[in-house]
Enzyme design. Structure first.
Site, PDB file in Angstrom:
ATOM      1  CD1 TRP A  67       3.866 -10.139   3.126  1.00 49.64           C
ATOM      2  CD2 TRP A  67       4.485 -10.124   5.265  1.00 49.64           C
ATOM      3  NE1 TRP A  67       4.472  -8.936   3.375  1.00 49.64           N
ATOM      4  CE2 TRP A  67       4.863  -8.892   4.683  1.00 49.64           C
ATOM      5  CE3 TRP A  67       4.774 -10.323   6.611  1.00 49.64           C
ATOM      6  CZ2 TRP A  67       5.509  -7.883   5.389  1.00 49.64           C
ATOM      7  CZ3 TRP A  67       5.423  -9.312   7.318  1.00 49.64           C
ATOM      8  CH2 TRP A  67       5.779  -8.118   6.707  1.00 49.64           C
ATOM      9  CE  LYS A 102      -0.854   6.848   3.492  1.00 50.76           C
ATOM     10  NZ  LYS A 102      -1.422   6.910   4.814  1.00 50.76           N
ATOM     11  CD  GLU A 129       1.958   4.081   3.827  1.00 52.55           C
ATOM     12  OE1 GLU A 129       2.086   3.018   4.431  1.00 52.55           O
ATOM     13  OE2 GLU A 129       1.061   4.898   4.079  1.00 52.55           O
ATOM     14  CG  HIS A 131      15.630  23.945  17.387  1.00 55.97           C
ATOM     15  ND1 HIS A 131      16.362  24.820  18.152  1.00 55.97           N
ATOM     16  CD2 HIS A 131      14.368  24.445  17.361  1.00 55.97           C
ATOM     17  CE1 HIS A 131      15.575  25.786  18.590  1.00 55.97           C
ATOM     18  NE2 HIS A 131      14.355  25.595  18.114  1.00 55.97           N
ATOM     19  CB  CYS A 152      -0.400 -15.114   6.366  1.00 54.52           C
ATOM     20  SG  CYS A 152       1.360 -15.169   6.605  1.00 54.52           S
ATOM     21  CE  LYS A 170      -5.819  -1.367   4.619  1.00 51.22           C
ATOM     22  NZ  LYS A 170      -5.399   0.057   4.602  1.00 51.22           N
ATOM     23  CD  GLU A 209      -1.442   9.675   6.883  1.00 53.00           C
ATOM     24  OE1 GLU A 209      -0.687   9.169   7.711  1.00 53.00           O
ATOM     25  OE2 GLU A 209      -2.094   9.004   6.056  1.00 53.00           O
ATOM     26  CG  ASN A 256      -2.775 -16.247   8.590  1.00 56.71           C
ATOM     27  OD1 ASN A 256      -2.200 -16.837   7.685  1.00 56.71           O
ATOM     28  ND2 ASN A 256      -3.896 -15.561   8.414  1.00 56.71           N
ATOM     29  N   GLY A 257       0.527 -16.169  11.670  1.00 56.05           N
ATOM     30  CA  GLY A 257       1.080 -15.897  12.999  1.00 56.05           C
ATOM     31  C   GLY A 257       2.494 -16.434  13.106  1.00 56.05           C
ATOM     32  NE  ARG A 282      -5.086  -9.915   5.705  1.00 60.04           N
ATOM     33  CZ  ARG A 282      -5.783  -9.474   6.738  1.00 60.04           C
ATOM     34  NH1 ARG A 282      -6.991  -9.028   6.571  1.00 60.04           N
ATOM     35  NH2 ARG A 282      -5.273  -9.467   7.941  1.00 60.04           N
TER      36      ARG A 282
HETATM   37  C1  F6R Z   1      -0.220   3.633   6.540  1.00 62.21           C
HETATM   38  C2  F6R Z   1      -0.942   2.543   7.137  1.00 62.21           C
HETATM   39  C3  F6R Z   1      -0.461   1.975   8.424  1.00 62.21           C
HETATM   40  C4  F6R Z   1      -1.665   1.686   9.334  1.00 62.21           C
HETATM   41  C5  F6R Z   1      -1.203   0.959  10.607  1.00 62.21           C
HETATM   42  C6  F6R Z   1      -2.359   0.688  11.550  1.00 62.21           C
HETATM   43  O1  F6R Z   1      -0.815   4.076   5.381  1.00 62.21           O
HETATM   44  O2  F6R Z   1      -1.924   2.117   6.612  1.00 62.21           O
HETATM   45  O3  F6R Z   1       0.458   2.808   9.050  1.00 62.21           O
HETATM   46  O4  F6R Z   1      -2.289   2.894   9.642  1.00 62.21           O
HETATM   47  O5  F6R Z   1      -0.582  -0.245  10.277  1.00 62.21           O
HETATM   48  O6  F6R Z   1      -3.334  -0.103  10.956  1.00 62.21           O
HETATM   49  P1  F6R Z   1      -4.779  -0.207  11.561  1.00 62.21           P
HETATM   50  O7  F6R Z   1      -5.425   1.130  11.443  1.00 62.21           O
HETATM   51  O8  F6R Z   1      -5.481  -1.251  10.758  1.00 62.21           O
HETATM   52  O9  F6R Z   1      -4.613  -0.603  13.000  1.00 62.21           O
END
Ligand code: F6R
Length: 606
Positions: free
Chosen positions: A72, A485, A488, A504, A2, A601, A481, A98-99, A27
């Site tokens: 959201w 990527k 997601e 294994h 949000c 985000k 990673e 928010n929250g 976000r």
């Molecule tokens: C993946 C991604 C998330 C963030 C995670 C932590 O691409 O962006 O896995 O890395 O939510 O977010 P921050 O770094 O903002 O604490």
């Protein structure tokens, strides 16, 4: 997640709120709304995009005070009714929140007994009714908000307006960010500086448990028991241009492409050529304290955690201090043993991830020394830590993290160099690492120049329902990673395993339908990795190798060759082709690259 925007000043609030909400779109959200106060309280809210809201807001929505929100969904489906703002029955109070209000059911039941009728299914609506009940008996919106919030268990960032007080907005923070923006005879508030930088770069961050009243001519801040607090405004160095796509088709591609510059910014002014050390003044550690740490424990969530795994490897290799990384979301719940000779390092791009913040707070409560490696200046995690490093990577708008990931790994290389040079690392090795770090931006350029080649590979592999990513030791966090990527943003199922673990269990998955992306750096484990490729090929598996030399066609179907750096720094470069691979796979599959489904985000709730 949000977003909140608020404005009070001489201009019409509606366009400013809509512009601010558009800046928060990145976000993630499912509905949006605004409320404007002039003579009366006017509100519009819709399920859908900010553009849908803008189309629904009539021209007669005039007035210089208002609040806006992108929602959201947590409590109740995405719908017009559940969108914020929420009003009390008399349509006097409007609230955006928010929250999560954990005792919302209980409060709702009590209010219902008292005759309140609820319009929505949300937890947030209880706030509007609670505030409305007190505001009638007091002459102060501040007091009404404080009184209402005292009855709430949970987390909030809120902004509240009262139709009978057309000159003020009251905001409050507890676990969900609120930042004030100071303008010329106007004031703003938002949950994220992204909504403010078009209008002002002078900001004030609220702490948990703090409230503020903003009026056109200024603001004041206070605590839940009405004590005034003193705040120093901060100047943010991000501007509106940082939030444009800059001619790229997606923010993600822009942010991948920015990495030569963002890595250079993380390094800038931090390498010392005389002693081959790193200057990291912000750590707030004396040389004596630096030498006294016996262990480094790194915490972060998601990609931040994977960059922490690269960081742990760097600290162990260069400083020879035992180091490991753990998801902050797990760490905070397992009552960790907090040791006084352990240095804790929290990583966060946003600086607002609730799980990471809660883990830092738990560490601080138990006397742990915590450094932050954070991108967002003045964010909650940065404020909570005892010291640390800013990444200076600029805002990351696309939901998937890319430039913050590489900058975090670079920050760890600096930290490891710093610790190494007060322990056993020789000047020669210090110099080798410093020179390697300086080569990174140019080498990232070389990898970016392979964009078309990687795009073609992405199209070739994108139509598989699943992919395996493998790497050994330094290559394993890179594989994790890469899988993160891909899954997601393209929604292709991706598993990451240490290459050593393949036989294994996961080898059972390998076959023509499950290609493997193998991270094969030219290091002391090269032969072992090549043996793994042979095992995959023997089971009919296709292999896309990411490495430093062209692959033997018997061992890999395809290969992306990246420039070689110092062995310890290679993981940083090996990550870049995987970002491009995921990006082009997502584009080929016509996904919403910058706003993947179900993700936000910055995860500011539990
Ligand atoms: C993946 C991604 C998330 C963030 C995670 C932590 O691409 O962006 O896995 O890395 O939510 O977010 P921050 O770094 O903002 O604490």
């Amino acid at each position: 997640m949000c977003g909140i925007v608020a404005y009070v000043g001489p201009k019409d609030a509606a366009p400013i709120l809509l512009e601010g909400l558009a800046r928060l779109e990145y976000r993630g959200y499912d509905s949006a709304g605004i409320a404007i106060v002039s003579k009366t309280l006017k509100m519009r809210k819709v399920k859908g995009r900010v553009a849908d809201l803008a189309a629904a807001v009539p021209a007669r929505f005039k007035g210089g005070l208002g609040i806006g929100h992108t929602r959201w969904a947590t409590h109740g489906v995405p719908s017009d009714v559940n969108a914020h703002p929420h009003l009390d029955g008399a349509e006097r109070i409007a609230v955006v929140h928010n929250g999560i209000i954990e005792n919302a059911d209980e409060l709702r039941a009590k209010l219902t007994v008292d005759g309140v009728t609820f319009a929505s299914e949300t937890d947030s609506e209880v706030l509007a009714h609670l505030i409305a009940r007190t505001v009638k008996d007091t002459d102060s919106l501040e007091e009404a908000v404080r009184t209402a919030l005292k009855r709430v268990v949970g987390t909030y960032g809120v902004a509240v307006v009262d139709a009978e007080r057309p000159g003020e907005v009251v905001v409050a923070r507890n676990g969900s960010p609120i930042v004030l923006g100071i303008g010329e005879k106007e004031m703003f508030a938002a949950s994220d500086v992204a909504a403010l930088v078009r209008y002002t770069r002078q900001v004030v961050h609220l702490e948990d448990g703090e409230l503020a009243t903003i009026k056109a001519d200024g603001f004041h801040t206070f605590t839940m028991d009405a004590r005034e607090t003193a705040k120093e405004p901060l100047t943010v160095d991000w501007d509106a241009g940082h939030y444009d796509t800059g001619g790229y088709e997606h923010y993600l591609l822009k942010e991948i492409s920015e990495q030569p510059e963002t890595v250079a910014r993380t390094l800038r002014g931090r390498l010392d050529d005389r002693f081959h050390i790193a200057h990291l003044g912000g750590l707030n550690l004396t040389p004596h304290e630096t030498r006294a740490f016996r262990r480094v424990k790194i915490i972060g969530c998601g990609s931040a955690y994977y960059s922490g795994q690269i960081g742990a490897q760097l600290v162990e290799e260069l400083a020879r201090i035992p180091a490991d990384a753990e998801p902050a979301s797990e760490f905070r719940y397992r009552n960790p043993v907090v040791e006084h000779d352990t240095l804790y390092v929290a990583i966060s791009q946003s600086g607002e991830t609730y799980d990471t913040l809660a883990a830092v707070q738990e560490l601080k409560r138990k006397g742990g020394r915590v450094l932050g490696i954070v991108n967002t200046v003045g964010s909650a995690i940065a404020r909570e830590c005892d010291g640390g490093m800013y990444l200076h990577a600029g805002p990351e708008v696309s939901v998937a993290s890319t430039k913050a990931f590489t900058s975090t790994a670079v920050a760890f290389a600096l930290l490891a160099l710093h610790f190494g040079r007060v322990h056993d690392l020789s000047p020669a090795d210090g110099r080798r690492i410093s020179e390697g770090l300086r080569r990174l931006p140019g080498q990232i350029e070389e990898i970016l120049a392979k964009d078309a080649e990687i795009a073609a590979l992405a199209r070739k592999y994108a139509d598989h329902t699943g992919m395996m990513f493998v790497g050994r030791v330094r290559g394993y966090p890179v594989a994790r990673e890469g899988a993160q990527k891909l899954k997601e943003i393209s929604y292709v199922h991706a598993e990451a395993y240490p290459a050593s673990e393949l036989k294994h269990g996961p080898l059972a998955l390998i076959g023509p339908d499950m290609p493997t992306v193998a991270i094969v750096p030219d290091d002391e484990l090269l032969d072992k990795n090549l043996t793994t490729l042979g095992e995959i090929r023997a089971r009919g598996g296709r292999v896309l190798m990411i490495g430093h030399r062209a692959a033997d066609p018997k061992l890999a179907d395809d290969c992306v060759v990246v420039p070689k750096n110092e062995t310890e720094l290679d993981p940083i470069l090996l990550t870049i082709p995987l970002q491009l691979l995921a990006y082009h796979a997502a584009v080929a599959l016509e996904r919403d690259v910058d706003k993947p489904r179900n993700l936000a985000k910055s995860v500011t709730v539990e």
